[in-house]
Scaffold this active site. Structure first.
Site, PDB file in Angstrom:
ATOM      1  N   GLU A  18      15.075  66.151   8.718  1.00  0.00           N
ATOM      2  CA  GLU A  18      14.535  64.975   9.510  1.00  0.00           C
ATOM      3  C   GLU A  18      14.458  63.545   8.426  1.00  0.00           C
ATOM      4  OE1 GLU A  18      12.477  67.692  12.466  1.00  0.00           O
ATOM      5  OE2 GLU A  18      13.060  67.429  10.223  1.00  0.00           O
ATOM      6  N   GLU A  59      10.362  74.326  13.809  1.00  0.00           N
ATOM      7  CA  GLU A  59       9.082  73.814  14.254  1.00  0.00           C
ATOM      8  C   GLU A  59       8.586  74.531  14.921  1.00  0.00           C
ATOM      9  OE1 GLU A  59       8.018  69.550  13.051  1.00  0.00           O
ATOM     10  OE2 GLU A  59       9.906  68.974  14.256  1.00  0.00           O
TER      11      GLU A  59
END
Length: 697
Positions: free
Chosen positions: A125, A105
């Protein structure tokens, strides 16, 4: 300026360097340091382009696990990524090792991305019951389009640099080994060419092309099978869909809402427990980190059947040569042929190149003589479950193998000490219980005998890691940890069918809980003859083993999937179990023979009797020291038996149900059903009396 993040300049490139061993995780200190370094780079009038790079073995590999479960101190990760994306100067991320989760990210918040050829990226995740919460679901699809973003985010799998380049995630892949040099070269090129700031959030082409398509509904339909019962994968799809239907800022808000829903889900707690348990299980109680580990550079395997061949592939896959010994040439040729077929199938699916296939097969040698084991470092016996046969084999190995060779049995139930008694070196004898198919299943249940040396224990745990298995060291008893509990569940499932349930009703209760298959479908997959042989072995040893309608299936050669008929029947080319009226007749006949009256059985009773009997047995396993920790049992069941990771394993699940609830049911079934299996474990009673959980041990 933070000590873990520094700013410097090389020519007209401002360099932001993260140095936070071992994996440059995004701790509070790193996040704060990144903000401060960016500010310094913005103020540096000589810096035309900024470069984000990491020291050590990897780029930012994700969140700092030491901060898991704690409120995130400012700056938060989403705020950090946005701050980098808002940079007025072009920002380049130079990636080596892995850029995972928040690390990727961060890279997506930069304007350009270069990576070494060896690098991998990913958003894992979902494996923690979460979704990327710092813009990953909003930015990635703007580079890859919907389909690939859905695949990457809902699987949590890594993507290699070349593939990431082809998908548009990376701008450049460098074949060198110096990530800073690669980053500086690309940053200089951007400066020289006067390339502008290019924010991922502003890219619209991929969004426009997939907007309004039915890709999301189609993907949800696929997930219904692949991620049945799971929460976070579907929330990932919702978040990615928001990237196509909402402006970026609103999409970010929607991502945060969905992230919070995942955080509040009990599945998140289960998956985080599974995550940490897998890492903790390698730390063996009473085994010093300094324990010597023997070199294992060559392996012998006895038996070229399904199990032996699969075990051989594990070692060939990591470059360790293997010798497989069989009794007859026909069996050896068949086994080697199946190994080649397995590798060829992987090549057809694009998982291996043809050269890799040939390289791995070249490492596997067939033989008809135990004499070829004279110089190997480890021998694994993988023949059928018969103590007399195994003891005969180990006596031969003792006479042939060099001193220091580890002698391992792949037995799933038998006494390691008795096997070792056939040798003059019981300290070198150990169980290495692989799970079928051995080249696929991740669990390796290593079984210590009473005389197994610490050196051998440490070595087999190191071997597990080397061949990419999750190794768990357990004690010696019938069935060890996994099968001892499974036998209790299996016996209870059989009794439930005897009393009136159908095999498919029992299996559905278990699959509804999250297992990939139920007790009876699993028996068909493993082979009905496997359980039959175990029962016969126990009967031959003088144990009282109750008759079973499953014995009748074995005697009729209904052995499961391999004969197209077992508890269920199977159609050509399909593994889907189909209820069989013939089995219903066999069961009904067995009930009459045993004078059993059939009754209505509820799904709740099936759940309690199949699961609570396992929990009670697991408590006894802990009492006896067969397993050192509850988490060891959880890991065995997640990786060996398909217990849903999002429920954290049977012990974590039991804690969530409530040990007082389970104890009350165990006591009830002990009164109603009777039997040793329902005698409440002392540990279970003690934990309830003390108001504690298995997780408190």
């Amino acid at each position: 300026m933070s000590e873990v993040v520094t700013y410097s300049r090389e020519g007209n490139v401002g360099v932001i360097t993260v140095n936070y061993p071992p994996v440059n995780a995004l701790s509070h200190a790193v996040r704060s340091g990144l903000i401060a370094a960016l500010e310094q780079g913005q103020e540096d009038s000589e810096a035309k382009v900024l470069l984000l790079v990491c020291e050590g073995r990897t780029f930012i590999a994700g969140a700092d696990i030491r901060e898991f479960g704690k409120p995130m101190q400012k700056p938060g990760l989403a705020e950090l990524v946005e701050t980098y994306e808002n940079s007025e100067k072009p920002l380049v991320a130079a990636i080596h090792g892995t850029a995972l989760g928040g690390g990727l990210e961060m890279a997506l918040g930069c304007h350009y991305r270069v990576a070494l050829n060896s690098a991998k990226i990913g958003l894992p995740e979902v494996k923690l019951g979460l979704l990327p919460g710092a813009g990953g679901t909003q930015r990635l699809p703007r580079l890859t389009g919907a389909q690939k973003a859905l695949e990457i985010i809902t699987s949590g799998e890594f993507v290699g640099a070349k593939d990431a380049l082809a998908l548009g995630i990376l701008d450049v892949v460098d074949d060198g080994e110096d990530v800073k040099a690669a980053g500086l070269a690309y940053a200089q090129q951007i400066a020289d060419e006067g390339k502008p700031v290019r924010r991922v959030r502003d890219l619209k082409d991929k969004i426009a092309s997939d907007k309004g398509s039915d890709v999301f509904d189609q993907f949800r339909a696929v997930l219904q099978k692949k991620a049945r019962g799971q929460f976070s994968p579907f929330k990932c799809v919702d978040a990615i869909e928001a990237a196509f239907n909402l402006p970026f800022a609103e999409g970010m808000k929607r991502e945060r809402e969905l992230f919070t829903e995942c955080m509040d889900s009990p599945q998140r707690a289960g998956q985080i427990h599974s995550f940490f348990a897998e890492r903790e299980v390698s730390k063996v109680k009473g085994l010093s980190k300094d324990t010597p580990v023997r070199d294992v550079n060559s392996v012998g395997i006895i038996g070229a059947g399904t199990m032996g061949g699969g075990i051989a592939m594990n070692f060939a896959n990591v470059g360790i040569p293997v010798i497989i010994v069989e009794m007859k040439q026909e069996a050896l040729d068949k086994g080697l042929g199946i190994i080649r077929k397995n590798y060829e199938n992987s090549a057809k699916k694009g998982r291996l190149t043809q050269q890799q296939v040939e390289d791995r097969i070249a490492l596997i040698t067939g033989s008809l003589s135990y004499d070829d084991f004279k110089s190997v470092d480890l021998v694994i016996e993988a023949v059928f479950e018969n103590m007399a046969v195994k003891k005969e084999i180990f006596a031969k190995l003792d006479a042939i193998c060099k001193p220091g060779t580890i002698l391992a049995s792949n037995t799933s139930t038998l006494d390691i000490d008795e096997i070792g008694s056939a040798t003059r070196r019981p300290e070198d004898v150990v169980g290495m219980h692989f799970f079928s198919p051995a080249n696929v299943m991740k669990l390796l249940e290593n079984v210590r005998g009473s005389k197994t040396s610490d050196e051998v224990k440490a070595t087999v745990m190191a071997v597990a890691k080397k061949i990419k298995k999750v190794g768990v060291l357990v004690g010696n008893c019938h069935g060890f940890v996994g099968n001892r509990m499974l036998h209790r569940r299996g016996a209870e499932a059989m009794t439930l069918v005897n009393e009136g349930a159908t095999p498919q009703q029992v299996d559905k209760v278990l699959t509804d809980l999250g297992y990939p298959m139920g007790q009876f479908a699993m028996s068909d997959l493993a082979g009905i003859d496997v359980g039959y042989r175990i029962r016969e072995e126990r009967r031959n040893a003088g144990e009282q083993v109750a008759p079973s309608w499953m014995d009748k299936l074995a005697e009729q050669n209904r052995l499961g999937q391999k004969t197209m008929a077992g508890v269920y029947k199977y159609e050509e080319g399909s593994r889907n179990p189909v209820p069989d009226a013939e089995v219903e007749r066999i069961i009904e006949g067995f009930r009459k023979e045993q004078d059993i009256s059939s009754r209505e059985i509820t799904d709740q009773e099936i759940l309690e009797r199949c699961m609570y009997v396992m929990v009670n047995e697991a408590a006894k396993i802990l009492e006896e020291g067969i397993a050192d920790r509850a988490l060891d049992i959880d890991v065995v069941w997640i990786y060996g038996y398909g217990f849903p990771a999002y429920r954290g394993g049977p012990m974590f699940w039991a804690d969530q149900v409530g040990l007082d609830v389970i104890l009350a049911a165990v006591e009830k079934y002990h009164a109603d059903v009777g039997g040793e299996q329902w005698k409440p474990a002392d540990l279970l009673k003690q934990l309830v009396a003390d108001g504690k959980k298995f997780g408190d041990l």
